[in-house]
Design a protein around this motif. Structure first.
Motif, short mmCIF file in Angstrom:
data_model
loop_
_atom_site.label_atom_id
_atom_site.label_comp_id
_atom_site.label_asym_id
_atom_site.label_seq_id
_atom_site.Cartn_x
_atom_site.Cartn_y
_atom_site.Cartn_z
N ALA A 31 0.83 -1.21 0.00
CA ALA A 31 0.00 0.00 0.00
C ALA A 31 0.87 1.26 0.00
CB ALA A 31 -0.93 0.00 1.21
N ILE A 32 1.96 1.24 0.74
CA ILE A 32 2.87 2.39 0.75
C ILE A 32 3.43 2.63 -0.65
CG2 ILE A 32 5.12 3.17 1.60
CD1 ILE A 32 4.39 1.77 4.30
N ARG A 33 3.80 1.56 -1.32
CA ARG A 33 4.31 1.69 -2.70
C ARG A 33 3.22 2.19 -3.64
NH1 ARG A 33 7.74 -3.65 -2.04
NH2 ARG A 33 9.73 -2.69 -1.51
N ARG A 34 2.01 1.63 -3.53
CA ARG A 34 0.90 2.07 -4.40
C ARG A 34 0.56 3.54 -4.16
NH1 ARG A 34 -1.43 -2.73 -2.83
NH2 ARG A 34 -2.83 -1.61 -1.39
N ALA A 35 0.77 4.01 -2.95
CA ALA A 35 0.47 5.41 -2.62
C ALA A 35 1.55 6.37 -3.10
CB ALA A 35 0.25 5.55 -1.12
N GLY A 36 2.59 5.84 -3.74
CA GLY A 36 3.59 6.71 -4.37
C GLY A 36 4.95 6.77 -3.71
N ALA A 37 5.17 6.01 -2.64
CA ALA A 37 6.51 6.02 -2.01
C ALA A 37 7.44 5.11 -2.80
CB ALA A 37 6.42 5.56 -0.57
N THR A 38 8.60 5.62 -3.13
CA THR A 38 9.60 4.81 -3.82
C THR A 38 10.71 4.39 -2.87
OG1 THR A 38 10.75 6.81 -4.53
CG2 THR A 38 9.14 5.85 -6.06
N SER A 39 10.81 5.07 -1.74
CA SER A 39 11.83 4.75 -0.75
C SER A 39 11.39 5.30 0.60
CB SER A 39 13.17 5.39 -1.17
OG SER A 39 14.14 5.22 -0.16
N TRP A 40 11.66 4.54 1.66
CA TRP A 40 11.39 5.01 3.03
C TRP A 40 12.42 4.34 3.92
CZ3 TRP A 40 5.81 5.89 5.03
CH2 TRP A 40 5.83 6.41 6.33
N THR A 41 13.30 5.12 4.47
CA THR A 41 14.36 4.61 5.33
C THR A 41 14.23 5.25 6.70
OG1 THR A 41 15.81 4.41 3.40
CG2 THR A 41 16.87 4.33 5.57
N ILE A 42 14.43 4.43 7.74
CA ILE A 42 14.39 4.92 9.12
C ILE A 42 15.73 4.58 9.78
CG2 ILE A 42 13.23 4.83 11.37
CD1 ILE A 42 10.76 3.67 9.84
N TRP A 43 16.35 5.59 10.37
CA TRP A 43 17.57 5.41 11.15
C TRP A 43 17.23 5.65 12.62
CZ3 TRP A 43 17.48 8.05 6.57
CH2 TRP A 43 18.33 7.61 5.55
N ARG A 44 17.95 4.95 13.52
CA ARG A 44 17.75 5.15 14.95
C ARG A 44 19.08 5.51 15.61
NH1 ARG A 44 18.30 2.57 19.69
NH2 ARG A 44 18.93 0.57 18.82
N VAL A 52 13.48 9.20 6.14
CA VAL A 52 13.57 9.88 4.85
C VAL A 52 12.68 9.11 3.89
CG1 VAL A 52 15.03 10.56 2.91
CG2 VAL A 52 15.87 10.81 5.26
N ILE A 53 11.73 9.83 3.31
CA ILE A 53 10.76 9.24 2.40
C ILE A 53 10.88 9.92 1.05
CG2 ILE A 53 8.30 8.81 1.98
CD1 ILE A 53 7.92 9.40 5.06
N ASP A 54 11.04 9.13 0.01
CA ASP A 54 10.96 9.63 -1.36
C ASP A 54 9.60 9.19 -1.90
OD1 ASP A 54 13.54 10.90 -1.82
OD2 ASP A 54 14.37 8.89 -1.60
N CYS A 55 8.83 10.15 -2.39
CA CYS A 55 7.48 9.82 -2.87
C CYS A 55 7.06 10.82 -3.94
CB CYS A 55 6.48 9.82 -1.72
SG CYS A 55 6.38 11.36 -0.80
N THR A 56 6.03 10.44 -4.68
CA THR A 56 5.54 11.34 -5.73
C THR A 56 4.87 12.56 -5.13
OG1 THR A 56 3.55 9.99 -5.90
CG2 THR A 56 5.30 9.56 -7.50
N ALA A 57 4.07 12.36 -4.07
CA ALA A 57 3.39 13.47 -3.40
C ALA A 57 3.08 13.04 -1.97
CB ALA A 57 2.10 13.84 -4.13
N TYR A 58 3.65 13.74 -1.01
CA TYR A 58 3.50 13.37 0.39
C TYR A 58 2.05 13.43 0.84
CZ TYR A 58 4.63 13.10 5.37
OH TYR A 58 4.72 12.73 6.68
N ASP A 59 1.31 14.44 0.41
CA ASP A 59 -0.09 14.54 0.81
C ASP A 59 -0.89 13.36 0.27
OD1 ASP A 59 0.12 15.50 -1.82
OD2 ASP A 59 -1.37 17.07 -1.54
N ARG A 60 -0.57 12.92 -0.95
CA ARG A 60 -1.24 11.75 -1.52
C ARG A 60 -0.91 10.51 -0.70
NH1 ARG A 60 0.95 8.40 -6.50
NH2 ARG A 60 -0.35 6.57 -6.18
N LEU A 61 0.34 10.34 -0.33
CA LEU A 61 0.76 9.20 0.47
C LEU A 61 -0.04 9.14 1.78
CD1 LEU A 61 2.89 6.87 0.94
CD2 LEU A 61 4.28 8.62 2.06
N LEU A 62 -0.11 10.25 2.48
CA LEU A 62 -0.83 10.30 3.74
C LEU A 62 -2.32 10.04 3.57
CD1 LEU A 62 0.83 13.34 5.53
CD2 LEU A 62 1.37 10.91 5.75
N THR A 63 -2.90 10.63 2.53
CA THR A 63 -4.33 10.47 2.28
C THR A 63 -4.67 9.02 1.98
OG1 THR A 63 -4.55 12.74 1.51
CG2 THR A 63 -6.26 11.20 0.83
N GLU A 64 -3.90 8.41 1.10
CA GLU A 64 -4.20 7.03 0.71
C GLU A 64 -4.01 6.05 1.86
OE1 GLU A 64 -2.77 5.64 -3.05
OE2 GLU A 64 -3.17 7.57 -4.02
#
Length: 108
Positions: A31-44, A52-64
């Motif tokens: 679902a994250i990929r379908r919503a437009g995210a191409t990369s999501w990395t979390i460091w601790r 760091v999230i690479d996506c087509t549109a952050y608002d679209r990602l959150l909405t979907e």
């Protein structure tokens, strides 16, 4: 577009948070990929989390993702571990970190 976020774990939740992320539900990943995210990395670093999230549109990602049962369940689970949760507001303005410098756009 690239989005950077900072969240914070509750002290002592590090191992459980890491264990949860070794088994992110495949339905949520898809679902994250379908919503437009191409990369999501979390460091601790200690209890600090940097995303760091690479996506087509952050608002679209959150909405979907906002009404997706798998995401709702995941966010509920993450609430157990997070001291400072991400503010999934529509524009993300109160949660995203501003860019100070970027090598890709720097002049030589």
């Amino acid at each position: 577009m690239r989005i950077a976020l900072h969240t914070k774990l509750k002290p002592g939740a590090e191992a459980d948070y890491e264990a949860a992320h070794r088994a992110v539900p495949t339905e949520l990943v898809a679902a994250i990929r379908r919503a437009g995210a191409t990369s999501w990395t979390i460091w601790r670093s200690g209890t600090d989390l940097f995303h760091v999230i690479d996506c087509t549109a952050y608002d679209r990602l959150l909405t979907e993702l906002s009404t997706l049962p798998a995401n709702i369940a995941w966010q509920h689970r993450m609430d157990e571990y997070l001291a400072t949760a991400h503010d999934y507001s529509a524009d993300g303005s109160s949660a995203t970190l501003p860019v100070m410098w970027d090598l890709e756009t720097a002049s030589e």
